[in-house]
Design an enzyme around this catalytic site. Structure first.
Site, PDB file in Angstrom:
ATOM      1  CG  ASP A 155      13.690  -8.042  29.799  1.00 53.64           C
ATOM      2  OD1 ASP A 155      13.409  -6.895  29.400  1.00 53.64           O
ATOM      3  OD2 ASP A 155      13.704  -9.018  29.035  1.00 53.64           O
ATOM      4  CB  SER A 156       9.097  -8.157  29.197  1.00 55.65           C
ATOM      5  OG  SER A 156      10.030  -8.178  28.137  1.00 55.65           O
ATOM      6  CB  CYS A 207      12.489  -4.221  30.203  1.00 62.86           C
ATOM      7  SG  CYS A 207      11.141  -4.324  29.029  1.00 62.86           S
ATOM      8  CD  GLU A 233      11.469 -13.850  24.742  1.00 63.44           C
ATOM      9  OE1 GLU A 233      10.988 -14.855  25.281  1.00 63.44           O
ATOM     10  OE2 GLU A 233      12.077 -12.963  25.388  1.00 63.44           O
ATOM     11  CB  CYS A 272      14.702  -3.749  22.115  1.00 64.18           C
ATOM     12  SG  CYS A 272      13.941  -5.297  22.678  1.00 64.18           S
ATOM     13  CG  HIS A 308      14.545  -9.549  23.521  1.00 64.94           C
ATOM     14  ND1 HIS A 308      14.043  -8.882  24.598  1.00 64.94           N
ATOM     15  CD2 HIS A 308      14.054 -10.807  23.588  1.00 64.94           C
ATOM     16  CE1 HIS A 308      13.265  -9.698  25.283  1.00 64.94           C
ATOM     17  NE2 HIS A 308      13.256 -10.873  24.699  1.00 64.94           N
TER      18      HIS A 308
HETATM   19  N1  DGL Z   1      13.313  -6.519  26.248  1.00 63.64           N
HETATM   20  C1  DGL Z   1      12.246  -5.569  26.054  1.00 63.64           C
HETATM   21  C2  DGL Z   1      12.806  -4.182  25.793  1.00 63.64           C
HETATM   22  O1  DGL Z   1      13.970  -3.909  26.072  1.00 63.64           O
HETATM   23  C3  DGL Z   1      11.282  -5.908  24.955  1.00 63.64           C
HETATM   24  C4  DGL Z   1      10.684  -7.251  24.956  1.00 63.64           C
HETATM   25  C5  DGL Z   1       9.190  -7.229  24.978  1.00 63.64           C
HETATM   26  O2  DGL Z   1       8.552  -6.775  24.021  1.00 63.64           O
HETATM   27  O3  DGL Z   1       8.685  -7.672  25.996  1.00 63.64           O
HETATM   28  O4  DGL Z   1      12.087  -3.345  25.327  1.00 63.64           O
END
Ligand code: DGL
Length: 279
Positions: free
Chosen positions: A15-16, A78, A163, A197, A199
């Site tokens: 993931d990012s 991600c 975050e 997403c 998050h």
């Molecule tokens: N967790 C990432 C997703 O599922 C998004 C987070 C980011 O913008 O890096 O898209």
């Protein structure tokens, strides 16, 4: 370039940042016996506002790193990376690196079950600006369910709130209400909303509070985990290339302590972390 080892290895989860930990938890609940390596590119997060080329390049580097560490199978946990980099990696990089390895994304498994959930056939997607702009969700949904009308809403403030550990704060209420309101104003017939997403499950208590009754909110973790389980059953050759020891190694491109602190919010436990460089 060094050839990758052909020995069985852990399953890579990328993931990012921290968001993929919500997917990892569900995968580990469903498939506890495998070994895993989680890699968060925390030093370069967020990906959601970055261009196609940059997300592809960063994701490519991460997958290459995980392959170099012995993973035969990598999950892009991600949505932004799945939307912007998965296809290019599958088509351009895998054939050169090692055609036997696999990289899977989270969008397809998330949309597969949606046809059985929506009655109005109007579905909303809440995701990063990059995922919404990529149109990946409408494209994948229409491949399976051409009759479903899909409306996307970018939620650029949600990842920073998570975050920065502000998901539970009163200040987050404004932005949760704002994006839900904008989505439903656009299409009041929506009866199903995908959290596109990784998050966003951390905002679920607030999302459920502000989502009007009668709308089903779909968080993708369980669907991705079920889909991986099914994939490993259907692909015994890959299943044999995944080691089983129940371990999980955590890697980050940022400082170890920072990752360990924030990850404990996602995982409810303390973990050991190693720092890696991607290039
Ligand atoms: N967790 C990432 C997703 O599922 C998004 C987070 C980011 O913008 O890096 O898209």
């Amino acid at each position: 370039m060094q050839p990758f080892s052909s020995q069985p290895g852990p399953i890579g989860v990328f993931d990012s940042g921290y968001g993929g930990l919500t997917i990892l938890s569900k995968i580990r609940e469903a498939l506890p016996h495998y070994d895993y390596i989680y890699l968060g590119d925390n030093a370069r997060t967020p990906y959601g506002t970055r261009s196609f080329e940059i997300v592809y390049e960063f994701t490519r580097q991460a997958v290459h790193k995980l392959f170099g560490m012995g993973c035969q199978l990598v999950i892009l946990a991600c949505n932004t990376a799945s939307a912007k980099a998965l296809r290019s990696i599958q088509q351009h990089d895998l054939p050169q690196w090692d055609p036997a390895r696999r990289v899977l994304g989270v969008i397809r498994p998330t949309v597969e079950g949606i046809g059985a959930v929506t009655h109005t056939r109007h579905v909303g997607v809440l995701a990063t600006a990059g995922t919404i702009r990529s149109e990946s969700y409408p494209m994948e949904i229409h491949k399976l369910y051409p009759d479903i009308i899909v409306c996307g809403q970018a939620c650029p403030m949600w990842v920073p709130l998570v975050e920065n550990n502000e998901a539970g704060s009163p200040g987050a209420d404004y932005f949760v209400q704002k994006y839900i309101g904008e989505l439903l104003q656009h299409d009041p017939r929506i009866d199903t909303v995908i959290l596109g997403c990784t998050h966003y499950p951390l905002l679920l208590p607030k999302i459920n509070r502000f989502m009007p009754d009668g709308i089903t909110v779909v968080a993708q973790g369980e669907w991705v985990a079920d889909s991986l389980k099914d994939y490993l059953q259907r692909h015994p050759e890959m299943d044999e290339r995944c080691t089983r020891g129940g371990s999980c190694t955590y890697l980050t491109t940022e400082a170890e302590e920072k990752f360990a602190d924030s990850a404990s919010v996602f995982l409810n436990q303390d973990i050991g972390v190693q720092r890696v460089c991607l290039d």
